[in-house]
Every structure is written in structure tokens, then in C-alpha cells.
Enzyme design. Structure first.
Site, PDB file in Angstrom:
ATOM      1  N   GLN A 267       0.681  -1.260  -0.244  1.00 59.16           N
ATOM      2  CA  GLN A 267      -0.112   0.058  -0.012  1.00 59.16           C
ATOM      3  C   GLN A 267       0.889   1.129   0.014  1.00 59.16           C
ATOM      4  OE1 GLN A 267      -3.379   2.492   2.612  1.00 59.16           O
ATOM      5  NE2 GLN A 267      -3.036   0.209   3.264  1.00 59.16           N
TER       6      GLN A 267
ATOM      7  N   ASP B 186       0.383   3.908   5.882  1.00 58.27           N
ATOM      8  CA  ASP B 186       0.821   3.597   4.776  1.00 58.27           C
ATOM      9  C   ASP B 186       0.418   4.559   3.393  1.00 58.27           C
ATOM     10  OD1 ASP B 186       1.984   0.927   4.664  1.00 58.27           O
ATOM     11  OD2 ASP B 186      -0.047   0.105   5.148  1.00 58.27           O
TER      12      ASP B 186
ATOM     13  N   GLY C 223      -8.289  24.617  20.042  1.00 55.88           N
ATOM     14  CA  GLY C 223      -8.543  25.928  20.851  1.00 55.88           C
ATOM     15  C   GLY C 223     -10.369  25.900  21.017  1.00 55.88           C
TER      16      GLY C 223
END
Length: 409
Positions: A17, A167, A243
Site C-alpha cells: 500500500q 501507509d 482551541g
């Protein structure tokens, strides 16, 4: 219309992959990607098959827009043909184990002799050091890159994320390095090495957790819902850790993905209190400011969930959006595949395949105005042997037959 990487040839010596995801992005950008496979093929052709004797979705969804040739690089003639392929390529990408390409006889010094303009990109599990020779898989990279330690709920075990950040995340980093090296080549005339480690790519994606590790030296992390803090960043469930606090709240009828992720901004507090039927909290000093709400975030989202739990997630989405409150429904894989907007944007694509019929795959997330992407099917094993070896390397029919008979291609 020409493509961004027209004229760039990529020799794709990758498998599974991380590497194929990188070379597929290059193919989508217009590069001629030649996938060089052993005569038995990329192992993922046969892994997780849903249809007998047909290339798996694992393979087809990672190898679109490529050409496939086979080559036994352990034979002398195979090494000669690989040398010629390297000479004719702009980029070589590999993700074998450490030293594997060197043992084939193609160390970086040798490759530079063959083609000094070649960009040679390697994807490994780890950088130089004590982990170098460890075998790396997706979740191993998540474990060692900072992701798993910070994913999950406070009272539960470390968890892997469903996103393939080890991957495919590494593949994206690799593409960035390759494109930078190709650009630098325009001024230097030289190729160079591009080295990307899966652990390093995951760590780059976990930088906010490294930020919070340093913030811990100055006290508890108020944006986290955790009650206690030790010497390391804790798992914090669905908290954003940013935040603006956020959480996934349950919706009706209570299925596994009947949730909406809601972010509570200061400007959104007043309309949110009206929506949930608690308008008095908008001006209550115990609730009105972000500083007042931070110590009781669990209660904030409990109140929201008491409202959202009576409505379907799409109605919750509509009502929140009407007031500009940031939110998003949790979309299941089924909902994503059936999402008309994703199809219209070319992100969910149906592709015809000669052996398996039509299959659904992910389209290119890179949208270039002058380089449109058309998703083409993955190649059959060795489908382009004659096209590359005969028409491009100049081999005649007699040698092609001999190479086949001797197991070289």
C-alpha cells in the site's frame, strides 16, 4: 489536454500500500507509471479477494492508471532489462525491506552511474537507528509514530485509526518529496535520493500531540475533558484538543453512526443554548464564557446530546448549520459510497474492469484546473509486457518468447 506530469516516467517497484498509493497519485497527475512486478505479481493481487481468481479490490484500488510489466530481477537478463528501464526513467520508487535493492546490484551509486538524472524514492518503516530492520505495517507505524498512544478513551486501550496514515499517509509524503526533487532537477540537472519512513510520516501527522506534550510542562490541558494528567498526553476520546472544544453527540434513532460532531465556538454558544432549549445558559456567568465552560465540557455535550438524541443526524446538521455552528455528521462507509456529492466531485468513482466488472474506488483528491484526472482501471499482471519490452525497449518476438519460457518475464 496535457497533464501536469506528462513526459515523466516512473518505474514503480512498490508493493502492498505505501508505495502503490504514492505512485498512483503520480499516475493521476499524468506520469507514465510502469509497475514492475515479479512474475507472480504484487502480493495484494490475491489478498482479501472477494471474487475467486480475480485481482482483489486491495490491488485494483491502489494501482489505477498504471501499466504492468513482469520481470525476474534475480536473473542476469532481468538485471540487464532493469538497467535499461532505469536508464529510461525519471523516477524510481521502491518500498522493499532495507538493503533489498542494493542486494539486487542497484545501490544508489550504481543507479547514479546508470542515470544521473533519476530521482530514487524509498519508503521504509523507520529511519536509521535501532528500529531500522523492524518490519513495518500500517498499525505498527501508528503505534510507533504517536498516533495510538493518543487515540481512544481515557479508560481504554490504545486504538488504531481507520485512516491509513501509516501507509497511504506515507505515500503522500513520498509524492511531495518526489515532486520537490523533480523541480530541483530542473535547475541542477541531477536526480537525488528521497527517503521517507512510515514512523516519521505518522509523527508529522501527530505534531499537535507533540505540541501538547510540551504544554503539559506548564499545567493541565484545559481543552481536554480528562480530569487528571500525568507526564504524557492522554487519550481524550473524541475531544479535538484544539482551541475550540468538540464532541460527537448521539442522534436518533441511535444506530452505530447516528452521531454529529459538534464544535462549540464562543460565538455559537448563544444560538446553541436556544436550540437545545436552555436559553438561560447564554447569560449565566457559570456557562456564558469559554473559560467557565472548559471545566465542565462533559456536561456541555451532555446537554447538547439530550437535544440531538431526539432528532435524526441530518436534521441536527440542518438546524446547527442554520446558526453557523460548526458540525458534521458521522458518515458510514455505506453513506460515503452512496454520497451523490462525492460522486459529483469525482471522489467516489465507478471503474470498469475486464475480469471483475465494475468496482467503486476513490478518485483523486488533487484537483488541478489544467490537469484533469480520469480514473483508469488497474492493469492485469504483465498486461503491458509486449508494449514496453518490444515497442519501447526494442526486443524482438523471438527474445520475448525466450524470456517468457525462461521465467525472466
Amino acid at each position: 489536454m496535457t497533464k501536469a506530469l506528462d513526459g515523466i516516467r516512473v518505474l514503480d517497484m512498490t508493493h502492498v500500500q505505501s508505495g502503490p498509493s504514492a505512485t498512483q497519485l503520480l499516475a493521476w497527475l499524468g506520469a507514465d507509471v510502469i509497475k514492475l512486478e515479479a512474475t507472480t505479481g504484487d502480493i495484494t493481487r490475491t489478498q482479501l479477494r472477494d471474487i475467486p481468481d480475480v485481482d482483489s479490490l486491495y490491488f485494483t484500488m491502489l494501482n489505477c492508471n498504471k501499466r504492468s510489466i513482469t520481470l525476474n530481477t534475480k536473473t542476469e537478463r532481468g538485471k540487464e532489462l532493469l538497467t535499461e528501464l532505469i536508464r529510461r526513467s525519471d523516477v524510481l520508487v521502491e518500498n522493499f525491506g532495507p538493503g533489498a535493492v542494493d542486494r539486487m546490484g542497484f545501490a544508489w551509486d550504481r543507479i547514479q552511474e546508470i542515470n544521473p538524472r533519476l530521482v530514487y524514492a524509498s519508503i521504509k518503516g523507520f529511519g536509521d537507528g535501532p528500529y531500522t530492520d523492524l518490519k513495518a505495517y500500517e498499525v505498527v507505524a501508528q503505534a510507533m509514530g504517536g498516533s495510538m498512544a493518543t487515540t481512544g478513551f481515557e479508560d481504554g486501550p490504545p486504538l488504531a485509526t481507520g485512516a491509513q496514515i501509516g501507509d497511504s499517509g506515507t505515500g503522500v509524503h513520498c509524492v511531495a518529496g518526489i515532486l520537490a526533487a523533480l523541480y530541483q532537477r530542473t535547475t541542477t540537472g541531477r536526480g537525488q535520493r528521497v527517503d521517507v519512513a512510515m514512523q516519521h510520516a505518522v509523527l508529522n501527522l501527530c505534531r499537535v500531540k507533540l505540541r501538547d506534550q510540551q504544554r503539559l510542562a506548564h499545567g493541565p490541558l484545559a481543552e481536554y475533558p480528562n480530569e487528571q494528567f500525568g507526564a504524557e498526553v492522554p487519550r481524550s476520546g473524541n475531544a479535538s484538543g484544539g482551541g475550540q472544544p468538540g464532541w460527537a453527540v448521539r442522534c436518533a434513532p441511535g444506530g452505530p453512526n447516528d452521531y454529529v460532531y459538534v464544535i462549540v465556538q464562543p460565538v455559537g454558544w448563544r444560538p446553541l443554548t436556544a436550540l437545545i432549549g436552555r436559553p438561560e445558559l447564554a447569560d449565566d456567568p457559570e456557562w456564558a464564557s469559554p473559560e467557565a465552560r472548559l471545566p465542565k465540557l462533559a456536561k456541555v455535550f451532555q446537554l447538547i446530546e439530550e437535544w440531538s438524541g431526539t432528532l435524526p443526524k441530518w436534521e441536527v446538521l440542518e438546524r446547527l448549520n442554520a446558526h453557523g455552528i460548526p458540525c458534521g455528521p458521522i458518515l458510514s462507509t455505506k453513506e460515503i459510497v452512496e454520497d451523490a456529492s462525492l460522486a459529483a466531485n469525482g471522489m467516489v468513482v465507478r471503474v470498469e474492469h475486464p475480469e471483475r466488472g465494475a468496482f467503486t474506488t476513490v478518485g483523486s483528491p488533487l484537483k488541478l484546473s489544467d490537469s484533469p484526472v480520469e480514473i483508469e482501471r488497474s492493469p492485469l499482471l504483465g498486461e503491458h509486457n509486449e508494449e514496453v519490452y518490444r515497442e519501447e525497449l526494442g526486443l524482438d518476438d523471438e527474445e520475448l518468447q525466450l524470456l517468457k519460457a525462461n521465467g525472466v518475464i
